[in-house]
Design a protein around this motif. Sequence first.
Motif, mmCIF file in Angstrom:
data_model
loop_
_atom_site.group_PDB
_atom_site.id
_atom_site.type_symbol
_atom_site.label_atom_id
_atom_site.label_comp_id
_atom_site.label_asym_id
_atom_site.label_seq_id
_atom_site.Cartn_x
_atom_site.Cartn_y
_atom_site.Cartn_z
ATOM 1 N N CYS A 1 0.852 -1.189 0.000
ATOM 2 C CA CYS A 1 0.000 0.000 0.000
ATOM 3 C C CYS A 1 0.886 1.236 0.000
ATOM 4 O O CYS A 1 1.791 1.373 0.823
ATOM 5 N N LEU A 2 0.577 2.125 -0.945
ATOM 6 C CA LEU A 2 1.277 3.401 -1.029
ATOM 7 C C LEU A 2 0.287 4.483 -0.587
ATOM 8 O O LEU A 2 -0.753 4.667 -1.226
ATOM 9 N N THR A 3 0.645 5.181 0.503
ATOM 10 C CA THR A 3 -0.279 6.159 1.071
ATOM 11 C C THR A 3 0.391 7.518 1.149
ATOM 12 O O THR A 3 1.562 7.639 1.540
ATOM 13 N N MET B 1 -0.039 11.149 3.092
ATOM 14 C CA MET B 1 -0.732 11.740 4.235
ATOM 15 C C MET B 1 -0.170 13.124 4.532
ATOM 16 O O MET B 1 0.969 13.436 4.161
ATOM 17 N N GLU C 1 -5.106 11.015 5.683
ATOM 18 C CA GLU C 1 -4.828 10.292 4.437
ATOM 19 C C GLU C 1 -5.411 11.056 3.241
ATOM 20 O O GLU C 1 -6.594 11.384 3.242
ATOM 21 N N PHE D 1 -4.210 10.211 -0.254
ATOM 22 C CA PHE D 1 -4.250 9.294 -1.405
ATOM 23 C C PHE D 1 -3.663 7.958 -0.985
ATOM 24 O O PHE D 1 -2.667 7.895 -0.250
ATOM 25 N N SER D 2 -4.280 6.884 -1.461
ATOM 26 C CA SER D 2 -3.824 5.545 -1.118
ATOM 27 C C SER D 2 -3.904 4.651 -2.360
ATOM 28 O O SER D 2 -4.915 4.679 -3.080
ATOM 29 N N ARG E 1 -3.030 0.637 -3.605
ATOM 30 C CA ARG E 1 -2.669 -0.715 -3.219
ATOM 31 C C ARG E 1 -2.226 -1.504 -4.469
ATOM 32 O O ARG E 1 -2.883 -1.450 -5.498
#
Length: 288
Positions: free
Chosen positions: A14-16, A18, A25, A27-28, A30
């Motif tokens: 997962c690229l998040t 914040m 958060e 943008f996320s 996966r």
Amino acid sequence: MGEEKKSKWRQRLCLTVMVDKSFEEIFSFRFNIVSLLFVVGAMIILLIACVTTLIAFTGLREYIPGYPTGQERSMIITNMQRADSLMLEVKLRDALLTSMRQVISGELPASAFKTDSVREEFKTQHKISISSQMSEADSLFRKEVEEAERYNVSEKQNTTDTQLEMTYFYPPAKGIISAKFGDSNEHYGVDIVAAEGTRVSSILDGTIVFAEWTVSTGYVVQIQHDNQIISVYKHNSKLLKRAGMRVKAGEAIALTGNSGELSTGPHLHFELWYSGVPLNPEDYILFE
């Protein structure tokens, strides 16, 4: 170990994105390593395709080092066309010289019947028009040939026999003579002023041994008659007969014009040869 490696490749990541202070958060995304490699590979292929398309169908290719510009490509095409035109002119000139030597020696040149087909075949293969200028080398070669085959008209006029004196010649064209025989060292005929498109006729029955375009004299017709008589018709605008055809006295063979580099106006340059000697046409033909 093998299953553990497979699980690592398929393990979801997962690229998040914040906010630094609030850890909110924004943008996320996966993914796993396999899908990431697939997406990256697809993007690289798409980028290569876009760059190739831009280079192939736009002017950006001219900025690539070593690639010719539009002007250079145009010059290359023009030079190729000129080279092809010069090759054809050389072939036609060689055929003309060979035919002239054989005709003057009293033979009927077999090669004269091939010049028309050679020209048409060359034009069909290369799809170009002929455009050339008289070069210095061509002028020097022309002068060499003329010096080597210069005729002494005053000494050879006595070779005309009584049979020639009794021959009736049909006038090649009606008109006023603007330049007479012998006006210059290289003027072996007469110039007949006539409106462009005037009918040019054969003076006797005979066989056409040459009917082609030349750089200096334009459309030319040469006819071999009986008793070693040859007639030459130059600067025509259109040829009505081809090499190898039989013609009758008075039959139309061409139309007068202003073709060739040595022509200064619509007229017919006519020459009469007997046994390799140029004759004064006015001694045998009434032009007016």
